[in-house]
Structures are given as structure tokens and as C-alpha cells.
Enzyme design. Structure first.
Site, PDB file in Angstrom:
ATOM      1  N   GLY A 149      -3.190  -3.369   9.743  1.00 35.64           N
ATOM      2  CA  GLY A 149      -3.156  -2.225   8.840  1.00 35.64           C
ATOM      3  C   GLY A 149      -3.754  -2.569   7.497  1.00 35.64           C
ATOM      4  N   CYS A 150      -4.087  -1.543   6.716  1.00 37.57           N
ATOM      5  CA  CYS A 150      -4.745  -1.780   5.430  1.00 37.57           C
ATOM      6  C   CYS A 150      -3.819  -2.476   4.439  1.00 37.57           C
ATOM      7  CB  CYS A 150      -5.280  -0.470   4.859  1.00 37.57           C
ATOM      8  SG  CYS A 150      -4.077   0.881   4.763  1.00 37.57           S
ATOM      9  N   TYR A 151      -2.588  -1.936   4.283  1.00 41.46           N
ATOM     10  CA  TYR A 151      -1.656  -2.578   3.344  1.00 41.46           C
ATOM     11  C   TYR A 151      -1.308  -4.000   3.779  1.00 41.46           C
ATOM     12  CZ  TYR A 151      -0.626   1.899   0.908  1.00 41.46           C
ATOM     13  OH  TYR A 151      -0.684   3.060   0.168  1.00 41.46           O
ATOM     14  N   ALA A 172      -4.149  -6.500   2.725  1.00 44.52           N
ATOM     15  CA  ALA A 172      -4.158  -6.874   1.304  1.00 44.52           C
ATOM     16  C   ALA A 172      -2.950  -7.749   0.966  1.00 44.52           C
ATOM     17  CB  ALA A 172      -4.164  -5.616   0.435  1.00 44.52           C
TER      18      ALA A 172
END
Lengths: 345, 345, 345, 345
Positions: free
Chosen positions: C148-150, C153
Site C-alpha cells: 500500500g502507499c502509506y 512511505a
């Protein structure tokens, strides 16, 4: 090929770096700056971290002219008038992104720019690089004057109509809208985020320097004097220009005929895309690329043609078109290094 | 005075609430909605938390007409054509913010709106509420048709020139730019943040419903048929309209004469502000208020006049002008409740 | 190599196209969509005009599995659990960009996603593709679950600290901010331009599906159960995630030691850039690219470490990392097709 | 009552004008500026056209102190330390919007602000004006130190928890996000539109001047030393602050108990609104107003409380709270002139 960028720390310079980074025939880039000599590009632009760690060098036109195959001048007014000669003498080809060499008549330049013009000789030597309309001239040139951002969007949109005499030039109105990068990197009250955000501004009404540049080319195409009404606006966005243009049709036309004309005239232009019936481009549809997208229509009620032309002001309106011109000047394919897909959304 | 808002959950309704909240003569507001009956306004609009906790009521025009002194219709097409009659019969005055009653000729409405028009009787009764140009008519009316957002910016900017026959109506071009609230509260692909942000769009070229509304008023002022070119654009901002307008001057004028004309014609208009020589308004300078700010110039090179007119589309372009009209209809001062200073920046 | 993209009309699919367009080893891409079969990509995405004019095809996993070397699933929940098996059986490798295969424990998935999990067998086969931390596993895999994107990061920012046990996991707080493209292409009230512009929102406090994904990896690194506080926010911007992360240091460290640790652990990672002393990345510095830029500091007053990690959510947070993983799975260089310079500004 | 604004040309000054314009008890405002003396406010701020046409006056504290009932100092560091004494001696009450008088301990000020502190006498006289927590002190004061924007959002959000000892102060983390007006009106690279738009930035990590201001008040409430982790970020929006705050609960609580505590402690506070279960405010919901909206939750998994507090940084975070304090100092109702409905959307 070796490239030198003079004035590398402005947006035009940074965008040249971004685009040249992926160019298959460029082996070396040197950066030059009078104001930030000794600093690394990544200091000024952290997005270049780890990519461009070498120092900005001084501007010595003789050395640069000898060592570089092609030199981009992304400099303030007056600089390229000074350096271009020496760079060429020493063997480099030159692409000037400033406005110094665009206007062929000294008095017109001096009246609109309110400063001394470059020498006539230099002006005569400089080839105006609206790529799609002057490929042969560009291929043969050593000194190229890269068009302004507004003139690029405007002229690519008007070219087929004007050259085919389908639009009444006395009725021509250009309402242009630009993102803020057109105003450069120096902070100012106009482009202060707090006052530009959620705001829409008009500026330099009837006074923008790009007016004579547009008129000069229209005059060339139409073989008659032209005065246009041109109004620039600032949009709360970073990149992009839309020129919405209006004029009376000179004869009875249909929308399809107009579209076919554009498709035909731009059939070999890899960066011009004509939208289908009833569709118009928005600026984001060319974001980060060298495309110029065009939509157009004819209104029977008013007898007017409306043309909508969009570009990314930093790419087709500056650094991208400069590289497109470089490709022609150096004998590469016109679209080398410029095949990116727009960053959307 | 008691106010009812029908269609209170759209942006027009929410803005009426914001502005009426501080109005000294309004003692009670009721909210009505067919789609959200039973919900509290604060549920739909958390910015109204603790302020408007009562429930949205059903739309019963008979009861509303009896209980309210004035009713605002901020409703989709077709609704006000249906309710206005009953509301008035039962004693209320009505201000319609929809487009249902703006066009006097049924066939024009039906051709541009592509739906059945309201009855001729209702159309005849409805007074078009471009406040600054029709104060006496508005004072005497019981059924007011509030102007569209684009026509308001356009007509306030053109009024003095057209009524004084200083501009050639055959050359009139209106290039308009709007924030996204003009498109309403329903989510759509066009106004999806990811695709509207950092983007600039043109839409409904030569097809916008506000074109016949503009032409109808221009025709009234000039006593001749008028067809205009009007192009709307969407700006990545929430509020604000700028109309940039162009036309040939019909006689030799100076910029100062034009400015004096505007100052004179609008000297009793509390919400019209004319910018000084060489200055033009930006949309944020009227943010959240009922002002219409105007800048203008005459270009000797082209013989054209350029007029720039800005409003907040939700205030002077909708709910603010509606309250201004309400003030006249109920005998209050024109600017009661509308004296806010623009929210800047 | 031939690529198929299933679910090509979402932002993940469009971004795959943009990035694969310049990939030197990809010779053919086919697009598949259940909802828009028969339409051309350029209809759905005018920025692809003239580039992708072929029609979207139906989703037939058997045929796709036979014809494509690698298949990207950019699909809603539940779809990849259904198709992955058949695609692999028929000879394709699969990269799943949905969340279906990320959580290894079925009950955790079902509790956070509130729907049935994929089968245990499929979950066991799927390799979690946080590239920098699992290169060997990825190279060997046929079924890759793209992070996932979160989590991307967050985990890239925390990895060195957690694996070296330098941060107290009981004190870990992740305050994350995302551009709106993370919410996808379907219009909604939350991402309606008029309400997202000039606004900052918090959402799904303690309830985001990416929480168990983050915890699962942290648990793997630390060999102990971890519960984190994670708060996502929506920023009025299109692309970009910043995760600002906080935790107590477990031992006495200096900022330089921390930076050296990160430099060392990521020395072979072409897309991780560590900012120098006192510098922190902003989201635009990675715009359009696969970079993850990291800044960090230690505060003696509080004993806390602060880590700031930024990515472009559509690139390193989705399609870029998917291609990075594809490169490893197909034996290409890790950064093939991903060498773009960030689009700045 | 007569008001003087010293430093009227910054955003704090402009916002005082906007809010005082509708204040029922203010009969006269004079504007003072050292840098723009002789200019009219409308020149500097065209949104004030026709409203404030009188000239900015020089700063003569003796005269101003005699003629004004209350003086707002919206000035750079060091100025109010110099003028406050004279203004008070001459009979005026003073509200200082700068940071000069906020920190009671000279060495703390000097260490964080890196300049000389105001005199101890002045610091002792100045009352810290976090209105909701110090009404009696404010009513009795002649010299008021108006809180910083971040401390206002933070402290209003934390107050009930800290004063009831429900949160472990050693675990307190404040992640704050601000619109750009907090950075003032001077153009800078940081707030240049082209680089701030579509971007999200973190700045002054562990170094912001508002940290000791927050700690000083927390210390007062908790009667113990407190060090907090505070990280400010810049959001691409004009106005608004959101503080997202985290800390361990000191005892077993439910979300409802927390909400009831806040409702109770703020029951007489007209500008504090507590969101219902599961709802959180966004910054736009207080746009242009003096509200502070708060949402909160307790997470059983982590034992942490999350509090989300939003304000308009120019209103409750500066000029609005200053007027709220003025109202108390002059004996008016606390909310006089501050009853606007948020401008939404």
C-alpha cells in the site's frame, strides 16, 4: 554530444536538465551560473539530489563554446545578446531561451522591452524556432531563438487558419491563461502563495512583450500588418497555458473542414494533437510533456471560430521546444528525449 | 421577517444562511429540502455546527407561503416553475435562484435548456433582478428571478458601454472564468479534485445556458438583436468569476472618459467598485462579498475596449444578489446584511 | 515482454501505462476492464490521445495468462483473489496492486477489510513486495503483492531503525498526509474540488486498512507484536505522501549516526535518497518518480527520533514500485524504465 | 471606542480591519505603519477599495496612546517591547500580537528567539490571552499578549485533558499543519506559489518558537515541567491550522467520557465546538471565523488519545482572538463582532 546550460538555476534550466536526463544522445551536461557559481544544482533544487552533485561553473563563453556542442541560454534579458557571438565563434551551436533575439526589428524590441536591442547582425542570424513551422530553417541554423511560451501556444493554434487565410485577422482576440511558473523563480508579491492561491488574476493588459512576437509571425504568414488583442491571466496552478482564441471566419466553413485542415497540416508533427468533435483539451492533459493539444469549433450564430490551444509552458513553451530544436540542429529525430506520457492526474 | 429557504442543502442555500445569519431584520429562517428532510443542516454542513441544529422540513408550498414573508428557491430546474405560483398566492414574496424564470421567450428557453419552459404568465410576472439596473422594478415585484452568475459579472461590466452605445455589439467577446462552486455540490468527474487541481479547463463552448440570458438583457439595453461569443472556463479555485470582455469602440474615447462614465453610472451602487487607471481586480479581492469590481482600458493600437469584471459567484452571482433584491422588495436598505469586508487573503 | 493491465482505467492503471511507455523491454501492453470494455484508453484519459487508441478488452484470465508474460491487477477488493490463480496457472507472473493479498492472517484481513479474505494457499504464495527489503524473495516470486502507499512511505522510513532496534516500538506514532489521488478516480463528496480545495482533512482515525499492513511488517522485523498509532490526512494536492514519524530512541544516538545508518542500509537502493543534516524533503521533490526521500533527526530535549519520508503515492506507492518489482521478477535491472527526474516545480 | 492598529499592512492588521469593520462598538480605526506611511490601505490591499481610503499614519506612541482606547500591535519582533510601555502610560490598553511578551522567562525567550527579551517588568505585566482559559485575568489587564497560532490550536485542544491529568505529558506529540498565511506577507522561496502549490512541506522540526510557548502553558496547568515534540508543516492552502495530537491516557477512559469532559469544560465558550462521535473537523469548517473545532477519540489498541483541533490561523490564531480579548478588556460581550458564519465552501 556535450551540452552546456547557462543560467541553469531558473525553471527553464531545471526543466532542460529533467528532459535531457533521458536523452539518448547527450553524454554530458555542464551547468553555468553567475549568481550561484560553486554551488551544486542539488542545493538549489533538492529534487535533483544524488543526480546532479557537481558544482555550477562560471560563465566563460570562450571555454564553453569550445567544449560544448550545443549551448542553451536560459538567461535574463541582455545576456544572450552579449554571449551568443562568442559561443558560436568558438564552435558551439546556440539556443537562446530568452527574448533577446526574437524580434527582428530593433525599434519594436526597444519599444516593448524598454531596453537596447541586440545587434542587427545577430538578429539576422538568429532563426525563430517555432519548430512545426520552420523545420528546414532550424536544421540549418547555428543560432536559434526559442519562442516565448504564449506565442508558442497562440501561433500553433492559429497557424493553419492564418496560413490558409480562413480567419479575419482584424478580429483576432487571444485570451491567454498561464500557470505561475511562467513568472519565474524569483519570489514576488504577485506569485506569493497566500495571494495567488484560490485567486485568478489578469495582468499586463495590452502590454505584454509577447504581443509583438505574435504579431511578427502572423505578419510573416499573412503578408500583411496585424495587430492583435492579447490578454494574459494567471491561474492558480504551477504549469500550463491555455490560449482561447477568437476570430471571424472569412468564408463559409464547417467544423469538420477546419479539423481536417489541422489534421492535414500537422500530420507530420509528433507533438500536435487535434481533439475530436466537441472535445477540448485541458492543460493537465499535456503536463510535463512537449505536446500542444488543440480543440476548435465554428459557431454559426456568430460566424466566429474558437480555437483552444494548450501547452506545458515549461516544456513546449520553453525547454521542451528548445530540445526539439536541438534535435533538428544536431540531426537527431525530432522527438528524441521527448516521448514522455503526460503526468496525469 | 421570516424567511424560508427551499433547496437549502446546495451551495446557494448554504450561502443564503451565511449571509442572512447577520441580517438585522431577519428573525427566523426555516429550511426545506425534499432529498434531506429530517436531517439537520449541521449534518450536511459541519461548518454550521451548533448554529443550525433544527431539522430540514418538507416542502409544502401552501404552508410555507403562509408562514414566510419571503421564500428563496435554490432548486434544480423545473421546481420553481411548479412552486412559485402557490407560494405567492399564499402571501409570500418569492426569489428564484434557478434559471426557470430568467428567459422571457419560451422557445429560447426550450432550445437552450432542452426542457419545457415555465408558463408565460409566470414568466411575465417574474422581474429579472440585476439589481443595479432595475431597482424600481424589483421594489415593486413579488416574484423575482435572480440572475445567473456569469450574466451578473458580464452585464454589470458591459452595462454602461452598451447603454451609452460605446461598444460595437457585433464584436463582443466574453471570455469567462469561474471557480468550481458554480458547478454545484454534486460530485462529478469534472470537479473531482485530482483532475481539477493544477488544471484549467474550458467547457460548453458556445453552448452555455447563460448565453441567451446575457443576450436578452443586452437586447433590452441596445434595442437591437445581439449575439455574443461567450466561453466559460473552470479555474482550480473554489469561488470567483472573472469575465474578460472585448469589443470595438464605436467612437473615439479615452480611458479616462470610460472610467468617468462608469463612476457616474454606478455612483449610487454600493457594491460596484471601479479600479483606477491601469489597475484590474483579481477574484480574491471580492471573496465572500457582494462586490462587483471592474477594471477597464482602451487600446489605441486595436481600437478595442477591454473590460474586466469580477464577482464572488456564490454571493453577487447568487445568494448575495438575492438578498440585495430581498432588501429592495421588503423595503430595507439595499446593503443590509451585506457589508462584509472581503476575506483576503 | 508482453504486459497486461487488468483494471486499466483507474489511476493505478493509467500510471502503469505512463511508466511502461518508456520501458526498454516492454514490447506490448494490453488493457482490460470489465466496466469500460470496448472503449479506447484515450476516451477515458484524453492525455493518452494518439498514444493508446486500441480498445479496452474483456477480462478473460485464461487467455490473458497465456498471452502475457506479466499481469498487473489494479482492481477493486476481491478481484485478484479470484483471478490470480488462473493467471499463474496459464503461465503469467502476477503483480497485485490491490490489498487482497497483503495480510497473511485471514482473520486480521477480515476484521480490518470487513470482507472475506483470499485463500490461505494464495496468501502463502504471495510475496510482499517492499522492494528494498525483500529483493531475493521478489526475484523468486510468481505472485507479488504490491504494498500500500502509506505502508511504503512508513516502512521505508522506519526500516533501518526497527531492524537495528534503535526505536521503542511502543512509542511509535505515524502521522501521514496524502494527496487526493490515493482516494482513486471515483468522484465523492470528500474529494469534490469545491470542498477539498483550500482545506485540510483528517480521516479514518485509527481505522485505516493500512494499519495492520504496517504492523505485520514491523512485527516481522522486530520479532515482537507491534501496535502503532497511524493517522491519515488529506492534503489539497494531487500526488504525494509525507509520513512524519515519531518514537523514543532506545539508546543514546547522534543524528549523524542515524544518517550514516540509513546511508549504509540503503547504499544499494537506487530510489532511496537520504537528506543531509537539517534538511527534510517535501512531497514535490519526488513528483512523478519512484524515489522515496527521507529526512531525520534526533531531539535531545525529548529523546525522540523524528523521521520524515516522502513518496509519490502513485509511483513508489503503487505503479512505480510495481514496475520495480516486475524488473526483479523478470530479471531486468531494478531501475529500468524508472529513471525519470522529478517534475519540479 | 477608538482603535489604533500599528503594523496595519501585514495579514494580522488586514484581518483586524476585516473583523473590526462589523464591530458594533468601534467607531473609529486609525492605521499606522513605519514602512508604508502616507499610503492608503486600499493601495496595499485592493480588496479594501472604497472602504479604507485614508492614509497610513506614522507611529507616534505618545499620540496614539492618548487618542486610542485600545491599540493592536501587529508588528515584527522587538517593536512591542519598545512601544507598549509608552502606549499604556498615555492611557491606552494594548494588545500585542507579536511574540515579544509571550514567554515569561527571559532566558527561554532569548534561547528560542535568538534576540534580547523584553524587560522583566513588561513581561510580568503582560497577561497571556488564551481567552477560554483566562477570562478574569484578561478582563483586568491593560497589556495583553495574544497567543501564537499554533499554541492556540494546540492548547485549546489539550486543555481539558491536561488540567484533568488524563494524558501522560511525557508522551505528548503535536503534529501541526498550517496554511501559508502563517508565514506572513513577505514573498519568499518557501511560499512562492510555483513551489508551494501541489506540495506539502515540513519545517523547523523541533525548532519552532511556539514550542516554549506551548510548554509554558502546559507547565502552568500541570504544575510540572513539560517537553513536547512539535512538528509544523505547510499545507498548500491559504488559511487554517490543524493540530493532530497524541498521548497515552493516564487512566481507563471511554470516548464518551472524554467528549463529555470537553463539552462541560467549554460549555460557556461560544467559539469552541466539539464534534460528535467519530466526526473530526476539517480546516475549512472554521474558515474566516473565530471558532476552534475539536474532534477526539480514544484507541483501545494503543491506549492513546488522539485530539484534532482546527482554527483559522488569522482569526482565532491571531486577529479574532485579539478582538475576543479586546471585548473582555473593554467590557463588551465576548463574541461581539465575531459572529460570522464560516465561509464554506
Amino acid at each position: 554530444m556535450r551540452v552546456a546550460i547557462i543560467g541553469a538555476t531558473g525553471y527553464g534550466g531545471a526543466e532542460l536538465i529533467r528532459l535531457l536526463h533521458g536523452h539518448p544522445h547527450i553524454t554530458e551536461i555542464t551547468f553555468h551560473s553567475s549568481s550561484q557559481e560553486g554551488k551544486a544544482m542539488e542545493e538549489s533544487y533538492p529534487h535533483l539530489s544524488d543526480l546532479y552533485t557537481s558544482q555550477l561553473q562560471e560563465i566563460d563563453p570562450e571555454t564553453i563554446g569550445k567544449e560544448a556542442d550545443i549551448v542553451f541560454l536560459s538567461t535574463p534579458p541582455g545576456v544572450s545578446a552579449e554571449y551568443s557571438g562568442k559561443l558560436i565563434e568558438n564552435g558551439a551551436k546556440v539556443i537562446d531561451l530568452s527574448g533577446d533575439l526574437r524580434l527582428k526589428e530593433k525599434d519594436v524590441y526597444e519599444s516593448w522591452y524598454e531596453r537596447d536591442s541586440a545587434d542587427t547582425e545577430l538578429l539576422n542570424e538568429a532563426v525563430y524556432g517555432l519548430t512545426e513551422w520552420n523545420r528546414e530553417g532550424i536544421k540549418a541554423s547555428s543560432l536559434l531563438s526559442n519562442p516565448g511560451c504564449y506565442p508558442t501556444a497562440t501561433l500553433l493554434g492559429l497557424g493553419p487558419l492564418v496560413s490558409e487565410k480562413l480567419i479575419d485577422l482584424d478580429t483576432l482576440i487571444i485570451d491567454a491563461k498561464s500557470g505561475t511558473t511562467g513568472a519565474g523563480r524569483s519570489p514576488s508579491a504577485i506569485t506569493h502563495f497566500s495571494e495567488m492561491n484560490d485567486n485568478f488574476k489578469v495582468y499586463k493588459v495590452n502590454e505584454h512583450k509577447h504581443i509583438p512576437e505574435i504579431e511578427q509571425t502572423l505578419k510573416g504568414w499573412s503578408e500583411s500588418d496585424v495587430t492583435v488583442t492579447f490578454t494574459p491571466h494567471l491561474v492558480p496552478m504551477t504549469r500550463g497555458i491555455m490560449a482561447t482564441m477568437y476570430g471571424k471566419a472569412t468564408m463559409s466553413v464547417t467544423e469538420n473542414q477546419l479539423r481536417e485542415l489541422y489534421e492535414e497540416m500537422y500530420k507530420d508533427a509528433p507533438f500536435i494533437r487535434i481533439r475530436e468533435d466537441g472535445k477540448y483539451p485541458s492543460t493537465k492533459e499535456v503536463y510535463g510533456t512537449n505536446y500542444c493539444d488543440i480543440g476548435l469549433t465554428y459557431d454559426e450564430r456568430t460566424g466566429r471560430i474558437t480555437i483552444v490551444s494548450v501547452i506545458d509552458n515549461l516544456v513546449k513553451g520553453a525547454s521542451g521546444q528548445a530540445i526539439q530544436n536541438m534535435n533538428l540542429m544536431l540531426g537527431f529525430e525530432e522527438n528524441e528525449g521527448l516521448n514522455q506520457v503526460p503526468v496525469y492526474p
